[in-house]
Structures are given as structure tokens and as C-alpha cells.
Design an enzyme around this catalytic site. Structure first.
Site, PDB file in Angstrom:
ATOM      1  N   ASN A  31       0.863  -1.189   0.000  1.00 31.35           N
ATOM      2  CA  ASN A  31       0.000   0.000   0.000  1.00 31.35           C
ATOM      3  C   ASN A  31       0.894   1.232   0.000  1.00 31.35           C
ATOM      4  OD1 ASN A  31      -1.863   2.006   0.384  1.00 31.35           O
ATOM      5  ND2 ASN A  31      -2.444   1.398   2.471  1.00 31.35           N
ATOM      6  N   TRP A  32       0.970   1.873  -1.149  1.00 31.81           N
ATOM      7  CA  TRP A  32       1.868   3.038  -1.277  1.00 31.81           C
ATOM      8  C   TRP A  32       1.264   4.303  -0.686  1.00 31.81           C
ATOM      9  CZ3 TRP A  32       3.930   2.620  -7.046  1.00 31.81           C
ATOM     10  CH2 TRP A  32       4.635   1.414  -7.166  1.00 31.81           C
ATOM     11  N   LYS A  33      -0.010   4.242  -0.336  1.00 31.45           N
ATOM     12  CA  LYS A  33      -0.718   5.416   0.200  1.00 31.45           C
ATOM     13  C   LYS A  33      -0.500   6.613  -0.738  1.00 31.45           C
ATOM     14  CE  LYS A  33      -0.204   3.388   4.734  1.00 31.45           C
ATOM     15  NZ  LYS A  33      -0.133   3.531   6.172  1.00 31.45           N
ATOM     16  N   GLU A  87      -6.760   5.378   7.882  1.00 37.73           N
ATOM     17  CA  GLU A  87      -6.514   6.783   7.525  1.00 37.73           C
ATOM     18  C   GLU A  87      -7.762   7.399   6.884  1.00 37.73           C
ATOM     19  OE1 GLU A  87      -3.089   5.751   5.279  1.00 37.73           O
ATOM     20  OE2 GLU A  87      -1.979   5.368   7.127  1.00 37.73           O
ATOM     21  N   SER A 107       3.724  -1.759  10.571  1.00 34.91           N
ATOM     22  CA  SER A 107       5.167  -1.801  10.793  1.00 34.91           C
ATOM     23  C   SER A 107       5.811  -3.134  10.402  1.00 34.91           C
ATOM     24  CB  SER A 107       5.500  -1.455  12.250  1.00 34.91           C
ATOM     25  OG  SER A 107       5.117  -0.122  12.526  1.00 34.91           O
ATOM     26  N   GLU A 134      -5.142  -4.421  10.934  1.00 37.66           N
ATOM     27  CA  GLU A 134      -4.102  -3.409  11.133  1.00 37.66           C
ATOM     28  C   GLU A 134      -4.357  -2.694  12.453  1.00 37.66           C
ATOM     29  OE1 GLU A 134      -2.113  -1.997   7.279  1.00 37.66           O
ATOM     30  OE2 GLU A 134      -3.998  -0.922   7.387  1.00 37.66           O
ATOM     31  N   GLY A 179       2.820   2.603  10.937  1.00 34.26           N
ATOM     32  CA  GLY A 179       3.826   3.645  10.758  1.00 34.26           C
ATOM     33  C   GLY A 179       4.586   4.011  12.027  1.00 34.26           C
ATOM     34  N   HIS A 194      -9.486   1.729   5.091  1.00 34.56           N
ATOM     35  CA  HIS A 194      -8.196   1.910   5.788  1.00 34.56           C
ATOM     36  C   HIS A 194      -8.386   2.932   6.907  1.00 34.56           C
ATOM     37  CE1 HIS A 194      -4.027   2.925   6.588  1.00 34.56           C
ATOM     38  NE2 HIS A 194      -3.709   1.791   6.012  1.00 34.56           N
TER      39      HIS A 194
HETATM   40  P1  13P Z   1       3.236   0.688   7.740  1.00 33.88           P
HETATM   41  O1  13P Z   1       3.683  -0.640   7.161  1.00 33.88           O
HETATM   42  O2  13P Z   1       3.974   1.842   7.229  1.00 33.88           O
HETATM   43  O3  13P Z   1       3.151   0.608   9.228  1.00 33.88           O
HETATM   44  O4  13P Z   1       1.724   0.909   7.204  1.00 33.88           O
HETATM   45  C1  13P Z   1       0.803  -0.093   7.367  1.00 33.88           C
HETATM   46  C2  13P Z   1      -0.417   0.247   6.602  1.00 33.88           C
HETATM   47  O5  13P Z   1      -1.175   1.121   6.981  1.00 33.88           O
HETATM   48  C3  13P Z   1      -0.662  -0.481   5.356  1.00 33.88           C
HETATM   49  O6  13P Z   1      -1.957  -0.274   4.887  1.00 33.88           O
END
Ligand code: 13P
Length: 243
Positions: free
Chosen positions: A8-10, A95, A207, A165, A171, A93
Site C-alpha cells: 500500500n503506497w498510500k 486513515e 510496521s 491493522e 507507521g 483503511h
Molecule cells: P506501515 O507498514 O507503514 O506501518 O503501514 C501499514 C499500513 O497502513 C498499510 O496499509
């Protein structure tokens, strides 16, 4: 069963960097026993579709609209995504839930809209730190499962993926203990099966990196990984994939 590894590159990369990473991934990830799904932002989906054609790199979107077409300024149709060669779509997600205010009802509608377009939803669920510390994690997850999957019907167990998650692990560099993830995944599978009548894949996110990936993948109920930060570097991601 094959493990499923999702990148997931966001909104982390600019357009040019995304184009470079797409090409690097094609070069670096040749052979693997896992199913790989790469989710760039919308702008890079069509070029990724061209570059990934004929490879075993599958394409996912990071979100989709609540319906296939209509007057919805700024939204992207799941049917158009399917036409482009996208097969998966991340929905709910954290976010989007927190920063953009998506609620369970909206997430439920998006899942149904994705399924109608023959996309495979990757539903994200997870508890925050306060909920975890209050011993409420399972209750929160159960609510998210019941609300997001209300009246959702899938034909096979591969028709939907759930990504667990824990919000406090996203993160932060602080992942859950793999054994604990295994226990929670088993719970999620059982509860989701009660709602949908099918035992779907449950992947872990939060993470994940090339050092800890293998410990997660060894767990029986961890069917794969949803990787954020560590998926932005082709070498690091290929290490995770080839674990
Ligand atoms: P990280 O791997 O950067 O913690 O992000 C996880 C995430 O939100 C994947 O969708």
C-alpha cells in the site's frame, strides 16, 4: 496456502517516483510463491497495469466509489478500475476512517460496490491504543466486522480479504507480537465466517519490514501481509516477498 503480500503506497510517492518503483518491482520481483498485490495511487494505476501485464504482479486500488457511475465529482468508479485491470481494492483503511471520516455504513456500501464490479475488497479493521489498553480490542473488531460486512455476499473464500491493522502499529515501528496476531486472526476469521458463511484470508499490517515479515508469515492464521512504508523501496519489498 499461498501467502498474500500487499503493498500500500498510500500517497507517499510523487508521480515520477511511482513510475520508477513500478518498473523496479517488475525487474526485482520475478519468482515468488506468494500472491503479490501492488496498490499505487489512482494516477499510477494505468501505467502500472501496462508494466505489470503478463507478470504475476497484481494491481489493487486504495479506495473506490460507492457506485459504478453517476454524478460523483472526484470519485473513481470500481467498474472503471476493473476495466483497467485492477483486481483488488483496499476499503476502510484507518486513515480514511479517521482523517477522512469514513464510517461503517459508507465502508459497507463501498464493499458491495466493489463486489458488484467484480473487484476483491481488502477490508481494513483494527483497534486503537486506548481500546487495546482497555481490553476492548476484540469488541471493536467484532463491531467493525459486523458493520462492514452486513449483508455482504461472496461466492468463494477468495472473494474478500480482511486486513488486521492495529492502528497503534501503523507507521510507528512497533508491530504486534506475531503470535498475538495469530490469535486475533483466528478470532477475525471465525467471526467474519459467521457473518458471510465463508472463511476468508486475513492478512496483517502495521510496521511490517524485511526483518519481522517471516515471523508473521510463519503463523498459521496469518495469510499474508499489508505493507506500507517498507513497500516503497523495491529492494526491501522484494526481501519481504521472497521471505
Ligand atoms: P506501515 O507498514 O507503514 O506501518 O503501514 C501499514 C499500513 O497502513 C498499510 O496499509
Amino acid at each position: 496456502m499461498k501467502k498474500t503480500i500487499i503493498a500500500n503506497w498510500k500517497m507517499q510517492l510523487g508521480f515520477r517516483d511511482s513510475q520508477m518503483l513500478i518498473k523496479e518491482l517488475k525487474q526485482k520481483i520475478k519468482k515468488t510463491n506468494s500472491e503479490i498485490i501492488v496498490c499505487p495511487d489512482y494516477l499510477s494505476l494505468s501505467s502500472a497495469a501496462l508494466v505489470f501485464k503478463g507478470t504475476h504482479l497484481n494491481l489493487g486500488a486504495q479506495d473506490c466509489a460507492i457506485k459504478a457511475s453517476g454524478a460523483l465529482t472526484g470519485e473513481v468508479s470500481p467498474a472503471s478500475l476493473r476495466e483497467l485491470g485492477v483486481t483488488y481494492v483496499i476499503i476502510g483503511h484507518w486513515e480514511r476512517r479517521t482523517v477522512l471520516g469514513e464510517d461503517s455504513e459508507l465502508i459497507n456500501t463501498k464493499i458491495k460496490s466493489a463486489l458488484t464490479a467484480k473487484l476483491i475488497p481488502i477490508l481494513c479493521i483494527g483497534e486503537n491504543l486506548a481500546e487495546r489498553e482497555a481490553g476492548l480490542a476484540k469488541k471493536v473488531l467484532l463491531n467493525q466486522i459486523k458493520n462492514a460486512l452486513k449483508d455482504v455476499k461472496i461466492k468463494t473464500t477468495t472473494g474478500l480479504i480482511i486486513a488486521y491493522e492495529p492502528i497503534w502499529a501503523i507507521g510507528t515501528g512497533e508491530s504486534i507480537i506475531p503470535f498475538e496476531a495469530d490469535t486475533i486472526h483466528s478470532f477475525i476469521k471465525a467471526e467474519a465466517a459467521k457473518v458471510m458463511g465463508k472463511k476468508v484470508r486475513v492478512v496483517y499490517g502495521g510496521s511490517v519490514n524485511s526483518v519481522n515479515a517471516n515471523e508473521f508469515l510463519k503463523q498459521k492464521n496469518v495469510d499474508g501481509l499489508l505493507v506500507g512504508g517498507a513497500s516503497l523501496n523495491a529492494k526491501e519489498f522484494s526481501l519481504i516477498v521472497n521471505n
